[in-house]
Design a protein around this motif. Structure first.
Motif, PDB file in Angstrom:
ATOM      1  N   ALA A 221      37.815  38.944  45.639  1.00  0.00           N
ATOM      2  CA  ALA A 221      36.870  38.115  44.976  1.00  0.00           C
ATOM      3  C   ALA A 221      37.145  36.597  44.544  1.00  0.00           C
ATOM      4  O   ALA A 221      36.262  35.778  44.864  1.00  0.00           O
ATOM      5  CB  ALA A 221      37.015  38.383  43.381  1.00  0.00           C
ATOM      6  N   ALA A 222      38.078  36.454  44.992  1.00  0.00           N
ATOM      7  CA  ALA A 222      38.531  34.964  44.658  1.00  0.00           C
ATOM      8  C   ALA A 222      37.950  34.678  45.868  1.00  0.00           C
ATOM      9  O   ALA A 222      37.703  33.107  45.807  1.00  0.00           O
ATOM     10  CB  ALA A 222      39.724  35.399  44.469  1.00  0.00           C
ATOM     11  N   ALA A 223      38.855  34.476  47.431  1.00  0.00           N
ATOM     12  CA  ALA A 223      38.398  34.562  48.616  1.00  0.00           C
ATOM     13  C   ALA A 223      36.711  34.439  48.286  1.00  0.00           C
ATOM     14  O   ALA A 223      35.798  33.555  49.066  1.00  0.00           O
ATOM     15  CB  ALA A 223      38.669  35.609  49.272  1.00  0.00           C
ATOM     16  N   CYS A 224      35.789  35.237  47.737  1.00  0.00           N
ATOM     17  CA  CYS A 224      34.120  35.107  47.982  1.00  0.00           C
ATOM     18  C   CYS A 224      33.791  34.161  47.335  1.00  0.00           C
ATOM     19  O   CYS A 224      32.742  32.854  47.487  1.00  0.00           O
ATOM     20  CB  CYS A 224      33.544  36.521  47.562  1.00  0.00           C
ATOM     21  N   LEU A 225      34.864  34.107  46.013  1.00  0.00           N
ATOM     22  CA  LEU A 225      34.385  32.536  44.722  1.00  0.00           C
ATOM     23  C   LEU A 225      34.372  30.871  45.778  1.00  0.00           C
ATOM     24  O   LEU A 225      33.876  30.053  45.943  1.00  0.00           O
ATOM     25  CB  LEU A 225      34.501  32.711  43.993  1.00  0.00           C
ATOM     26  N   LYS A 226      35.697  31.457  46.748  1.00  0.00           N
ATOM     27  CA  LYS A 226      36.406  30.096  47.228  1.00  0.00           C
ATOM     28  C   LYS A 226      35.702  29.472  48.223  1.00  0.00           C
ATOM     29  O   LYS A 226      35.469  28.517  48.505  1.00  0.00           O
ATOM     30  CB  LYS A 226      37.377  29.951  47.415  1.00  0.00           C
ATOM     31  N   TYR A 227      35.823  30.817  49.571  1.00  0.00           N
ATOM     32  CA  TYR A 227      34.758  30.762  50.721  1.00  0.00           C
ATOM     33  C   TYR A 227      32.969  31.405  50.267  1.00  0.00           C
ATOM     34  O   TYR A 227      32.418  32.045  50.867  1.00  0.00           O
ATOM     35  CB  TYR A 227      35.266  31.083  51.847  1.00  0.00           C
ATOM     36  N   PRO A 228      31.876  30.358  50.192  1.00  0.00           N
ATOM     37  CA  PRO A 228      30.590  30.477  50.418  1.00  0.00           C
ATOM     38  C   PRO A 228      30.280  31.030  51.567  1.00  0.00           C
ATOM     39  O   PRO A 228      29.946  32.022  51.983  1.00  0.00           O
ATOM     40  CB  PRO A 228      29.899  29.418  49.765  1.00  0.00           C
TER      41      PRO A 228
END
Length: 102
Positions: free
Chosen positions: A57-64
């Protein structure tokens, strides 16, 4: 499953994996899983499903532009906006012993 933890609440190995992904030209959930497993093993830790879900979830938010194939994190809205509308959705079974989705 609980809502995902924010980036700052993740264990060090998960934060290192997400930050390492920042320097890579190709960003994907598969690579993130490999980095999470590597850093956790190097630090003598085990990765549980909640931490992996939170890291996705954090990676999906950080890297669109992240390739989200195989992500445990799915948003109820159109685009990832916040962790509040993120739900746990296992698409495949991740086997810790083999380090791969099956």
């Amino acid at each position: 499953m609980q809502t995902p933890h924010s980036f700052r609440l993740l264990p060090l190995y998960a934060r290192c994996a997400i930050e390492y992904l920042d320097g890579q030209s190709e960003r994907s959930i598969a690579k993130l899983n490999a980095y999470i497993d590597h850093y956790a093993e190097a630090m003598g830790q085990l990765v549980d499903e909640q931490i992996r879900f939170s890291a996705h979830a954090a990676a999906c938010l950080k890297y669109p532009t992240l390739d989200k194939t195989g992500s445990l994190a799915v948003w109820t809205g159109i685009e990832p906006q916040s962790l509040d509308n993120c739900i746990y959705q296992p698409t495949q079974t991740y086997h810790i012993t083999t380090g791969a989705f099956q």
